[in-house]
Scaffold this active site. Structure first.
Site, PDB file in Angstrom:
ATOM      1  CG  HIS A  84      -0.354   0.214   2.516  1.00 44.34           C
ATOM      2  ND1 HIS A  84       0.477  -0.703   3.100  1.00 44.34           N
ATOM      3  CD2 HIS A  84      -0.427   1.238   3.389  1.00 44.34           C
ATOM      4  CE1 HIS A  84       0.873  -0.265   4.281  1.00 44.34           C
ATOM      5  NE2 HIS A  84       0.360   0.921   4.486  1.00 44.34           N
TER       6      HIS A  84
HETATM    7  N1  UDP Z   1      -3.899  -5.709   8.662  1.00 41.40           N
HETATM    8  C1  UDP Z   1      -5.190  -6.217   8.702  1.00 41.40           C
HETATM    9  N2  UDP Z   1      -5.792  -6.599   7.526  1.00 41.40           N
HETATM   10  C2  UDP Z   1      -5.177  -6.512   6.311  1.00 41.40           C
HETATM   11  C3  UDP Z   1      -3.848  -5.994   6.274  1.00 41.40           C
HETATM   12  C4  UDP Z   1      -3.254  -5.596   7.465  1.00 41.40           C
HETATM   13  O1  UDP Z   1      -5.782  -6.337   9.779  1.00 41.40           O
HETATM   14  O2  UDP Z   1      -5.781  -6.874   5.286  1.00 41.40           O
HETATM   15  C5  UDP Z   1      -3.265  -5.271   9.913  1.00 41.40           C
HETATM   16  C6  UDP Z   1      -1.942  -5.924  10.227  1.00 41.40           C
HETATM   17  O3  UDP Z   1      -2.105  -7.116  10.975  1.00 41.40           O
HETATM   18  C7  UDP Z   1      -1.229  -4.845  11.034  1.00 41.40           C
HETATM   19  C8  UDP Z   1      -1.770  -3.549  10.467  1.00 41.40           C
HETATM   20  O4  UDP Z   1      -2.970  -3.896   9.775  1.00 41.40           O
HETATM   21  O5  UDP Z   1      -1.578  -4.940  12.389  1.00 41.40           O
HETATM   22  C9  UDP Z   1      -0.795  -2.872   9.556  1.00 41.40           C
HETATM   23  O6  UDP Z   1      -1.373  -1.756   9.006  1.00 41.40           O
HETATM   24  P1  UDP Z   1      -0.808  -1.032   7.705  1.00 41.40           P
HETATM   25  O7  UDP Z   1      -0.082  -2.010   6.858  1.00 41.40           O
HETATM   26  O8  UDP Z   1      -1.956  -0.272   7.117  1.00 41.40           O
HETATM   27  O9  UDP Z   1       0.159   0.063   8.314  1.00 41.40           O
HETATM   28  P2  UDP Z   1       1.721   0.144   8.614  1.00 41.40           P
HETATM   29  O10 UDP Z   1       2.055  -0.907   9.609  1.00 41.40           O
HETATM   30  O11 UDP Z   1       2.449  -0.021   7.335  1.00 41.40           O
HETATM   31  O12 UDP Z   1       1.868   1.517   9.181  1.00 41.40           O
END
Ligand code: UDP
Length: 363
Positions: A210
């Site tokens: 993403h």
């Molecule tokens: N996550 C979720 N469903 C999905 C993809 C990710 O619940 O389809 C959760 C994942 O387990 C983690 C979080 O979302 O806890 C990560 O969020 P994201 O990737 O949006 O943000 P980042 O960590 O990159 O800031």
């Protein structure tokens, strides 16, 4: 009575605030003089990226929803600041607590600080030094004006000391995202498509993308996903697709081993991760969860603000280097991956530590 306003705006925020809200409620029920008000900025607003997390993680309904919705980074920042200023003037508090590195983290910390309200930043002090990532700017600005710093690693604490922060205000407490993982690991649930697609444990990859650098250029995104599917050989690749990514992803002639799904709820997503052969992702939080569940993880970014997931955990950086991605996928397929350890204090008790410290220092 210590009144804390907790801010949450986007998917990873909800996962991080869940244990903090619980810890405050628990300590309050034990007679401690503290209370919180939960403010949702509305940065993420659809059910798949917001509502489902409140339901599954038992997060109480927010006391206020600023409802700012989508827009450019600047539009969202401005709208959040205007709405959060009104919120703070109408509902005074002693401390604003922000988590992570999203637009809401930045906007609300600036707003609070300008109203002379102390700010606590949870997940402070981590850096990629990659200014092409909006999150890096959010982290740097938030840390530059925060009063209290809660860190996930000793290295993050050391970094904050090195840029002149008072060590008395820096607290290495561990990782609240892992608190949620530990709290809910017995409730992970098998997605319905698991059996429908004849998936079985350790016989599929999970892919998430993403970050703008991976998904905004249509051609590059489509090529990357197709390359990964090809190099997985016939092993299925489950791809819960983020709304931003979906806009650019061509669905004609999909690889046979690609299983495309909507973004999943937390319990289904982590069931998938826990049982996967390996993960390919550009998410920061997922590299931490994969580390704790000891699942091989390839990060599709040039750098990371979470180096411990590589030096201690199960993560490796591959960036956009297709040769390296292929080599690393082969290592996973051949079961030739490092085992990894769990970083210190990623033990499920970080939120308790944070709330105890806040109770003690009474900002
Ligand atoms: N996550 C979720 N469903 C999905 C993809 C990710 O619940 O389809 C959760 C994942 O387990 C983690 C979080 O979302 O806890 C990560 O969020 P994201 O990737 O949006 O943000 P980042 O960590 O990159 O800031």
């Amino acid at each position: 009575m210590l009144k804390i306003t907790i801010v949450a705006g986007a998917r990873p925020n909800f996962i991080k605030i869940a244990p903090i809200v619980n810890a405050i409620s628990r300590q309050k029920s034990e007679g401690k003089a503290l209370n919180y008000r939960l403010v949702h900025t509305g940065q993420h607003y659809d059910y798949q990226l917001s509502g489902s997390f409140f339901e599954e993680l038992n997060i109480p309904k927010p006391d206020a929803n600023l409802g700012i919705g989508s827009g450019s980074q600047a539009e969202q920042t401005a709208k959040i600041m205007m709405a959060f200023e009104r919120e703070l003037l109408e509902n005074p508090c002693d401390l604003v607590l922000v988590v992570g590195d999203v637009t809401s983290t930045l906007a609300c910390s600036i707003t609070a600080k300008k109203l002379q309200i102390p700010v606590a930043h949870v997940e402070a002090g981590i850096r990629s030094f990659d200014f092409a990532m909006p999150e890096e700017i959010n982290r740097m600005v938030t840390d530059s004006i925060s009063d209290y710093f809660f860190t996930t690693t000793q290295e993050a604490s050391n970094y904050l000391v090195s840029i002149g922060k008072n060590p008395e205000n820096i607290h290495f407490v561990g990782n609240v995202m892992i608190d949620t993982l530990k709290n809910f690991e017995n409730e992970f649930k098998k997605p319905t498509f698991f059996d429908e697609n004849f998936l079985s444990p350790k016989k599929y990859f999970v892919l998430t993308l993403h970050r703008p650098s991976n998904v905004d250029a249509e051609h590059q995104l489509n090529e990357l996903v197709r390359f990964i599917c090809e190099k997985a050989q016939s092993i299925p690749v489950v791809f819960p697709i983020h709304p931003r990514t979906k806009k650019k992803f061509a669905t004609a002639e999909l690889p046979k081993n690609l299983i495309l799904t909507k973004p999943l709820g937390y319990l289904e997503f982590n069931y998938l991760v826990k049982n996967a052969l390996g993960i390919l992702t550009d998410s920061g939080g997922i590299t931490e969860e994969a580390t704790v569940m000891r699942i091989p993880c390839i990060t599709l970014r040039e750098n990371t603000e979470r180096p411990e997931t590589i030096s201690i955990g199960t993560n490796e950086l591959a960036g956009k280097n297709l040769t390296l991605i292929e080599v690393l996928m082969q290592k996973i397929i051949k079961n030739d991956w490092k085992k990894g350890e769990i970083p210190a204090k990623w033990d499920g008790k970080s939120a308790e530590r944070i709330v105890e410290i806040l109770e003690e220092i009474k900002p």
